[in-house]
Design a protein around this motif. Sequence first.
Motif, PDB file in Angstrom:
ATOM      1  N   GLU A  16      -5.327   5.506  27.058  1.00  0.00           N
ATOM      2  CA  GLU A  16      -4.093   4.829  26.925  1.00  0.00           C
ATOM      3  C   GLU A  16      -2.989   5.143  25.958  1.00  0.00           C
ATOM      4  O   GLU A  16      -1.888   5.059  26.157  1.00  0.00           O
ATOM      5  CB  GLU A  16      -4.416   3.303  26.543  1.00  0.00           C
ATOM      6  CG  GLU A  16      -2.905   2.343  26.491  1.00  0.00           C
ATOM      7  CD  GLU A  16      -3.674   1.067  26.102  1.00  0.00           C
ATOM      8  OE1 GLU A  16      -2.509   0.261  25.904  1.00  0.00           O
ATOM      9  OE2 GLU A  16      -4.593   0.571  25.592  1.00  0.00           O
ATOM     10  N   HIS A  30      -4.046  -3.795  30.590  1.00  0.00           N
ATOM     11  CA  HIS A  30      -3.305  -5.002  29.935  1.00  0.00           C
ATOM     12  C   HIS A  30      -3.306  -6.291  30.566  1.00  0.00           C
ATOM     13  O   HIS A  30      -3.696  -7.154  30.145  1.00  0.00           O
ATOM     14  CB  HIS A  30      -1.939  -4.668  29.635  1.00  0.00           C
ATOM     15  CG  HIS A  30      -1.735  -3.373  28.640  1.00  0.00           C
ATOM     16  ND1 HIS A  30      -0.431  -2.959  28.431  1.00  0.00           N
ATOM     17  CD2 HIS A  30      -2.499  -2.642  27.869  1.00  0.00           C
ATOM     18  CE1 HIS A  30      -0.619  -1.896  27.250  1.00  0.00           C
ATOM     19  NE2 HIS A  30      -1.925  -1.816  27.079  1.00  0.00           N
ATOM     20  N   TRP A  37      -7.961 -13.023  27.556  1.00  0.00           N
ATOM     21  CA  TRP A  37      -7.436 -13.995  26.460  1.00  0.00           C
ATOM     22  C   TRP A  37      -7.487 -15.456  26.990  1.00  0.00           C
ATOM     23  O   TRP A  37      -7.521 -16.385  26.177  1.00  0.00           O
ATOM     24  CB  TRP A  37      -6.090 -13.433  26.064  1.00  0.00           C
ATOM     25  CG  TRP A  37      -6.012 -12.458  24.921  1.00  0.00           C
ATOM     26  CD1 TRP A  37      -5.390 -11.310  25.049  1.00  0.00           C
ATOM     27  CD2 TRP A  37      -6.119 -12.722  23.776  1.00  0.00           C
ATOM     28  NE1 TRP A  37      -5.294 -10.496  24.184  1.00  0.00           N
ATOM     29  CE2 TRP A  37      -5.936 -11.400  23.090  1.00  0.00           C
ATOM     30  CE3 TRP A  37      -6.685 -13.693  22.938  1.00  0.00           C
ATOM     31  CZ2 TRP A  37      -6.121 -11.289  21.604  1.00  0.00           C
ATOM     32  CZ3 TRP A  37      -6.717 -13.822  21.507  1.00  0.00           C
ATOM     33  CH2 TRP A  37      -6.668 -12.187  20.799  1.00  0.00           C
ATOM     34  N   CYS A  74       2.179  -5.448  18.867  1.00  0.00           N
ATOM     35  CA  CYS A  74       1.699  -4.600  20.071  1.00  0.00           C
ATOM     36  C   CYS A  74       1.566  -5.449  21.225  1.00  0.00           C
ATOM     37  O   CYS A  74       0.473  -5.307  21.711  1.00  0.00           O
ATOM     38  CB  CYS A  74       0.306  -3.955  19.377  1.00  0.00           C
ATOM     39  SG  CYS A  74       0.662  -3.000  17.895  1.00  0.00           S
ATOM     40  N   GLY A  76       1.710  -5.376  24.280  1.00  0.00           N
ATOM     41  CA  GLY A  76       1.224  -4.949  25.716  1.00  0.00           C
ATOM     42  C   GLY A  76       1.974  -5.603  26.970  1.00  0.00           C
ATOM     43  O   GLY A  76       3.049  -5.829  26.913  1.00  0.00           O
ATOM     44  N   ASP A 106       6.612  -3.618  21.209  1.00  0.00           N
ATOM     45  CA  ASP A 106       5.583  -2.618  21.387  1.00  0.00           C
ATOM     46  C   ASP A 106       6.387  -1.436  21.186  1.00  0.00           C
ATOM     47  O   ASP A 106       7.425  -1.294  21.670  1.00  0.00           O
ATOM     48  CB  ASP A 106       5.133  -3.016  22.890  1.00  0.00           C
ATOM     49  CG  ASP A 106       3.726  -2.261  23.044  1.00  0.00           C
ATOM     50  OD1 ASP A 106       2.433  -3.075  22.859  1.00  0.00           O
ATOM     51  OD2 ASP A 106       3.623  -1.218  22.937  1.00  0.00           O
ATOM     52  N   LEU A 107       5.637  -0.304  21.033  1.00  0.00           N
ATOM     53  CA  LEU A 107       6.078   1.053  21.316  1.00  0.00           C
ATOM     54  C   LEU A 107       6.473   1.317  22.767  1.00  0.00           C
ATOM     55  O   LEU A 107       7.150   2.141  22.921  1.00  0.00           O
ATOM     56  CB  LEU A 107       4.877   1.902  20.907  1.00  0.00           C
ATOM     57  CG  LEU A 107       4.937   3.234  20.420  1.00  0.00           C
ATOM     58  CD1 LEU A 107       5.980   3.519  19.538  1.00  0.00           C
ATOM     59  CD2 LEU A 107       3.748   4.113  20.216  1.00  0.00           C
ATOM     60  N   ASP A 132       7.814   1.054  16.516  1.00  0.00           N
ATOM     61  CA  ASP A 132       6.620   1.490  16.329  1.00  0.00           C
ATOM     62  C   ASP A 132       6.121   0.577  14.894  1.00  0.00           C
ATOM     63  O   ASP A 132       6.806   0.302  13.960  1.00  0.00           O
ATOM     64  CB  ASP A 132       6.719   2.841  15.537  1.00  0.00           C
ATOM     65  CG  ASP A 132       5.649   3.524  15.200  1.00  0.00           C
ATOM     66  OD1 ASP A 132       4.409   2.904  15.087  1.00  0.00           O
ATOM     67  OD2 ASP A 132       5.774   4.864  15.295  1.00  0.00           O
ATOM     68  N   ALA A 133       4.943   0.058  15.287  1.00  0.00           N
ATOM     69  CA  ALA A 133       4.272  -0.789  14.174  1.00  0.00           C
ATOM     70  C   ALA A 133       4.087  -0.229  12.965  1.00  0.00           C
ATOM     71  O   ALA A 133       3.815  -1.078  12.080  1.00  0.00           O
ATOM     72  CB  ALA A 133       3.037  -1.496  15.021  1.00  0.00           C
ATOM     73  N   HIS A 151      -3.027  -8.188  18.117  1.00  0.00           N
ATOM     74  CA  HIS A 151      -3.783  -8.562  19.022  1.00  0.00           C
ATOM     75  C   HIS A 151      -4.404  -7.393  19.619  1.00  0.00           C
ATOM     76  O   HIS A 151      -3.819  -6.596  20.518  1.00  0.00           O
ATOM     77  CB  HIS A 151      -3.081  -9.392  20.084  1.00  0.00           C
ATOM     78  CG  HIS A 151      -2.494 -10.747  19.573  1.00  0.00           C
ATOM     79  ND1 HIS A 151      -1.312 -10.909  19.984  1.00  0.00           N
ATOM     80  CD2 HIS A 151      -2.754 -11.548  18.808  1.00  0.00           C
ATOM     81  CE1 HIS A 151      -0.750 -11.900  19.201  1.00  0.00           C
ATOM     82  NE2 HIS A 151      -1.932 -12.619  18.728  1.00  0.00           N
TER      83      HIS A 151
END
Length: 285
Positions: A16, A30, A37, A74, A76, A106-107, A132-133, A151
């Motif tokens: 991924e 995803h 979840w 992030c 997703g 998210d990226l 970017d985190a 998460h």
Amino acid sequence: MPSWVLFPRLHLAEVEDQPWCPEWLREHTHRALARMWQTSNTANGSPATQASTLLLRALGGPKNAAQFTFIDACAGSGGPTPLLEPAVNAKLTDKGYPPVEFILTDLRPDMEAWEGITKRSEHISFIREPIDATRPQRLAKPGTKECRLFHLCFHHFDDPAAEQVLASAVQSTDAFMIFEMTHRTLPSLLNTTIVILSCLITTIFDFYWSPLHLLCTYIIPIVPLFYAIDGYVSCIRGRTAEEISALLQRQQPKLNLDGWEFNSGEQTALLPFGKMYWYSGVKKT
Ligand SMILES: C[S@@+](CC[C@H](N)C(=O)[O-])C[C@H]1O[C@@H](n2cnc3c(N)ncnc32)[C@H](O)[C@@H]1O
């Protein structure tokens, strides 16, 4: 009692994360994660419901939580946030506090999924541009504190990147929380095996309209292989609470941890094997 860690951490590559990974394969996993979840088969509710309880507890209850904006760093295709937001806000509004805002980043922003989510919730928004985190800006609404949420993604960062993620959280936010369901433990490896096999059932529900998904799941098993590689690699990349703490501690004294309180734990989130591992940092002011 914490689960036994079976082997040392290795930062192997997930498909991924590769730029050549086709977007449809990312979307496939995803969606599976979003479903995981939401699946509720324990007395404490789904993993997302349990995360909402843990989050409120980590922040010191509804009164403190009401001061925050929550950043899904992030996101997703949304992960737990579509359930986390109403669960957290129901607990806040029950106690007379105003609802809080959640922001998806998210990226690789999944605009299609996020537009669907934000249509269903007035308290969830998103940032269209890639973030970017490892070097995000503070995004909290003016006058609110920021809590960054990670998460099922902290294992994506190798140690130098994970240090940057943590340093940024300590320097520019007021709280952060990491949730993982993959780890170097027997329960996680078994739960991951169930998730890998689940694609044989879920593909027919999620992608019955797509010859590509059906072909690559049931005839040439690219999808199950992809799930297996990324699932088990995610486990091998899982970190213990002590390893996350060490990433923070070794940045001292450059990184000032004064006033920060860190906690961690694990609990059964999905029967029979799914454990949720969490790590929180909260600035006590
Ligand atoms: C396994 S998915 C988890 C998605 C979602 N949080 C969930 O729980 O279902 C990992 C996500 O992390 C994102 N990601 C990986 N590296 C990132 C980075 N440096 N900055 C921001 N997001 C990143 C990926 O794009 C992907 O959406």
